[in-house]
Motif scaffolding. Structure first.
Motif, short mmCIF file in Angstrom:
data_model
loop_
_atom_site.label_atom_id
_atom_site.label_comp_id
_atom_site.label_asym_id
_atom_site.label_seq_id
_atom_site.Cartn_x
_atom_site.Cartn_y
_atom_site.Cartn_z
N ALA A 213 0.82 -1.21 0.00
CA ALA A 213 0.00 0.00 0.00
C ALA A 213 0.85 1.26 0.00
CB ALA A 213 -0.93 0.00 1.21
N ASN A 214 2.01 1.18 0.61
CA ASN A 214 2.91 2.34 0.68
C ASN A 214 4.12 2.19 -0.25
OD1 ASN A 214 1.62 4.02 2.74
ND2 ASN A 214 2.03 2.29 4.10
N GLY A 215 4.05 1.18 -1.11
CA GLY A 215 5.12 1.01 -2.10
C GLY A 215 6.45 0.55 -1.52
N VAL A 216 6.40 -0.18 -0.40
CA VAL A 216 7.63 -0.65 0.25
C VAL A 216 7.84 -2.13 -0.06
CG1 VAL A 216 8.81 -1.02 2.45
CG2 VAL A 216 7.44 1.06 2.10
N TRP A 217 9.03 -2.45 -0.54
CA TRP A 217 9.39 -3.84 -0.85
C TRP A 217 10.22 -4.43 0.28
CZ3 TRP A 217 6.56 -5.58 -4.60
CH2 TRP A 217 6.14 -4.71 -5.63
N GLY A 218 10.00 -5.72 0.53
CA GLY A 218 10.71 -6.36 1.63
C GLY A 218 12.17 -6.62 1.36
N THR A 219 12.48 -7.03 0.13
CA THR A 219 13.87 -7.32 -0.22
C THR A 219 14.06 -7.12 -1.71
OG1 THR A 219 15.67 -8.95 0.02
CG2 THR A 219 13.52 -9.80 -0.64
N TYR A 220 15.31 -6.91 -2.10
CA TYR A 220 15.59 -6.68 -3.53
C TYR A 220 17.01 -7.12 -3.87
CZ TYR A 220 16.71 -4.40 -7.91
OH TYR A 220 17.11 -4.18 -9.21
N SER A 221 17.12 -7.73 -5.04
CA SER A 221 18.42 -7.99 -5.63
C SER A 221 18.25 -7.95 -7.14
CB SER A 221 18.97 -9.36 -5.20
OG SER A 221 18.09 -10.41 -5.55
N PRO A 222 19.21 -7.45 -7.86
CA PRO A 222 19.07 -7.37 -9.32
C PRO A 222 19.05 -8.77 -9.93
CG PRO A 222 21.32 -6.85 -8.65
CD PRO A 222 20.52 -6.95 -7.39
N PHE A 223 18.46 -8.86 -11.11
CA PHE A 223 18.42 -10.14 -11.81
C PHE A 223 19.32 -10.01 -13.03
CE2 PHE A 223 16.85 -13.53 -14.51
CZ PHE A 223 16.52 -14.54 -13.62
N GLN A 224 20.57 -10.44 -12.88
CA GLN A 224 21.55 -10.35 -13.95
C GLN A 224 22.65 -11.37 -13.72
OE1 GLN A 224 24.08 -9.39 -11.99
NE2 GLN A 224 24.04 -7.23 -11.48
N PHE A 225 23.59 -11.43 -14.65
CA PHE A 225 24.60 -12.48 -14.63
C PHE A 225 25.41 -12.52 -13.33
CE2 PHE A 225 28.97 -13.90 -15.37
CZ PHE A 225 28.74 -15.21 -15.78
N PRO A 271 10.13 -6.24 -6.35
CA PRO A 271 9.46 -5.69 -7.53
C PRO A 271 9.28 -6.76 -8.60
CG PRO A 271 11.21 -4.23 -6.79
CD PRO A 271 11.36 -5.50 -6.01
N ALA A 272 8.19 -6.67 -9.34
CA ALA A 272 7.90 -7.63 -10.40
C ALA A 272 9.03 -7.63 -11.43
CB ALA A 272 6.58 -7.29 -11.07
N MET A 273 9.28 -8.77 -12.03
CA MET A 273 10.36 -8.90 -13.00
C MET A 273 10.17 -7.98 -14.21
SD MET A 273 12.82 -10.91 -12.14
CE MET A 273 13.11 -11.75 -10.59
N ASN A 274 8.93 -7.67 -14.54
CA ASN A 274 8.67 -6.80 -15.69
C ASN A 274 8.42 -5.35 -15.28
OD1 ASN A 274 6.20 -7.06 -14.49
ND2 ASN A 274 5.10 -7.77 -16.32
N ASP A 275 8.80 -5.01 -14.06
CA ASP A 275 8.63 -3.64 -13.57
C ASP A 275 9.67 -2.74 -14.24
OD1 ASP A 275 8.54 -1.24 -12.18
OD2 ASP A 275 8.15 -2.18 -10.24
N ASP A 276 9.22 -1.92 -15.18
CA ASP A 276 10.14 -1.07 -15.92
C ASP A 276 10.85 -0.05 -15.03
OD1 ASP A 276 9.60 -2.32 -18.29
OD2 ASP A 276 8.02 -0.91 -18.89
N THR A 277 10.22 0.29 -13.93
CA THR A 277 10.82 1.28 -13.03
C THR A 277 12.20 0.82 -12.57
OG1 THR A 277 8.64 1.93 -12.22
CG2 THR A 277 10.54 2.54 -10.87
N PHE A 278 12.30 -0.45 -12.23
CA PHE A 278 13.56 -0.96 -11.69
C PHE A 278 14.56 -1.37 -12.78
CE2 PHE A 278 11.21 -0.85 -7.84
CZ PHE A 278 12.16 -0.73 -6.83
N SER A 279 14.19 -1.16 -14.02
CA SER A 279 15.14 -1.41 -15.10
C SER A 279 15.91 -0.14 -15.44
CB SER A 279 14.41 -1.91 -16.35
OG SER A 279 13.56 -0.91 -16.88
N GLN A 280 15.53 0.97 -14.83
CA GLN A 280 16.21 2.24 -15.08
C GLN A 280 17.49 2.34 -14.25
OE1 GLN A 280 14.94 4.15 -17.55
NE2 GLN A 280 13.48 2.45 -17.67
N PRO A 281 18.49 3.06 -14.75
CA PRO A 281 19.75 3.22 -14.01
C PRO A 281 19.52 3.78 -12.60
CG PRO A 281 20.00 4.02 -16.25
CD PRO A 281 18.54 3.75 -16.05
#
Length: 450
Positions: A213-225, A271-281
């Motif tokens: 509801a407040n846009g807070v994610w519990g954990t995050y790591s990039p998905f890359q090599f 964040p969802a894998m197709n979330d364009d927001t997190f694909s930005q630098p």
């Protein structure tokens, strides 16, 4: 009589002349002075030896890139300090921008003018060692009774060992750890991460901390090599086995990649894998700075970015599944196989990578982190807060994971591209994780067979 007197006078004169030429070992009192003469001669010889002009110092050439862009004065200070401690060695150094470094170094080596000592990142170290361009330091190290390899963190020191030969020394490193927002943890009454955490504890905490509801994610790591090869290591997997054969599609690797996707698609704590927001630098860094991510895997080079954050934050070792595993991005110092100044080069390498004076200069300037093991030497670094738990940076070296350059380091870039292509397909659900890693396995095997 006159004739006799003349003869006597001549004999007397000759005696005087003889006496002036040598006292025949007698002093003026007629006593033997052979011991005294010997002593004087020995003393004169010693004096001459001690007063011999000092030999000209040898000069070694050093090529570096890490000092470029702000640490040139720190480098100058370190070189001057080394020369003061080692007056028999002069260092002729050159700082080259990273973008031009490989071309510069390759040109020098091709032209038979390789620097005596130079910097290499781990990936390039493997390539240069494989081409037999580097000096084997093992004999010099074995003969150096003043050197103790335990000065360095063991895995960091071993990183520059090639086929059982010590071919370089880690100069500095960066790693990746778990950053966390203490305020978000406190607000939800969740215990802070510690070294005992596994993926299970991370998920449990992330589910409590996530606040859609407040846009807070519990954990995050990039998905890359890079995240891929580190995460599969946390599950006991790897890109290659001990013999250099690819093992990309192992079950341990499949499970690890599925975990990376499930955090977003199944558990909704990332964040969802197709979330364009997190694909930005820098989108992930900005989200953490804005208090929108409770836990995130970031590199330690981001400490300064978060120093003015409006919330309390700290770091911890990354949770693993079957074991801990942390990225290790290292710059090492190596010597040219053709150097004529191996002893001087080794003195320089030791000073530059582990001497307390050198370490202190690096830390004070905020240049880089040396891979030394002595907490007392690193105390000044630990006191540079935030984060409060700075020692985690060094502790992570006990579970470091080297970039999997494989048996053909020159194909490192192609290997990354081949695996990344398949990971992206799995990321967006175009194919299953198993299919993606099966494809990557075949691509890498084909690549290595050429």
């Amino acid at each position: 009589m006159v004739k006799q007197s003349g003869i006597l006078l001549l004999i007397a004169a000759m005696a005087v002349i003889s006496a002036c030429g040598s006292n025949n070992g007698n002093d003026s009192n007629g006593n033997s002075s052979s011991t005294n003469a010997s002593t004087n001669g020995s003393s004169d010889a010693s004096a001459n030896e001690s007063q011999e002009p000092a030999k000209d110092p040898v000069t070694i050439k050093y090529l570096t890139y890490t000092a470029n862009g702000g640490q040139e004065n720190t480098l100058k200070s370190m070189v001057e300090a080394f020369e003061a401690k080692n007056p028999d060695v002069k260092v002729d150094y050159e700082v080259v921008p990273y973008a031009d470094y490989d071309t510069k170094l390759t040109t020098l080596i091709s032209g038979g003018q390789a620097p005596d000592v130079y910097e290499l990142g781990y990936e390039n170290f493997r390539k240069y060692a494989g081409k037999d361009l580097l000096l084997d330091l093992t004999p010099i190290i074995s003969a150096d009774s003043s050197f103790d390899p335990s000065t360095y963190k063991k895995l960091a020191y071993d990183a520059f060992n090639y086929n059982g030969k010590q071919m370089g020394v880690t100069e500095s490193f960066s790693d990746v750890v778990l950053f966390y927002n203490k305020d978000l943890f406190d607000a939800k009454g969740v215990k802070y991460p510690d070294a005992s955490w596994t993926w299970k504890e991370e998920l449990d905490a992330a589910q409590k901390l996530a606040d859609p509801a407040n846009g807070v994610w519990g954990t995050y790591s990039p998905f890359q090599f890079y995240e891929f090869y580190k995460t599969i290591a946390q599950n006991g997997g790897g890109v290659f086995d001990a013999s250099g054969n690819p093992t990309i599609n192992s079950q341990a690797n499949i499970d690890a990649v599925q975990w990376m996707i499930d955090k977003a698609e199944k558990y909704k704590v990332s964040p969802a894998m197709n979330d364009d927001t997190f694909s930005q630098p820098d989108a992930d860094l900005n989200a953490f700075m804005s208090g929108k991510i409770a836990m995130a895997r970031f590199g330690i080079w981001n400490f300064s970015r978060f120093k003015d954050a409006k919330f309390k934050w700290d770091i911890a070792l990354e949770p693993g599944n079957t074991q801990k595993a942390h990225h290790f991005f290292a710059d090492g110092i190596v010597a040219s196989k053709d150097t004529k100044q191996a002893e001087a080069v080794w003195k320089f390498m030791k000073y530059f990578t582990s001497d307390a004076d050198s370490v202190n200069k690096r830390i004070a300037a905020g240049w880089s982190v040396p891979a030394v093991a002595d907490d007392a030497v690193l105390d000044a670094y630990y006191k540079q807060a935030p984060p409060e738990s700075k020692k985690v940076v060094i502790d992570a070296l006990d579970s470091l994971v080297l970039p999997p350059v494989g048996p053909k380091p020159e194909k490192w870039g192609e290997l990354q591209a081949a695996v990344t292509e398949q990971l992206d397909k799995a990321k967006f659900g175009k194919i299953s994780v198993k299919e993606a890693l099966d494809n990557a396995q075949k691509s890498v095997a084909d690549l290595l067979s050429k």
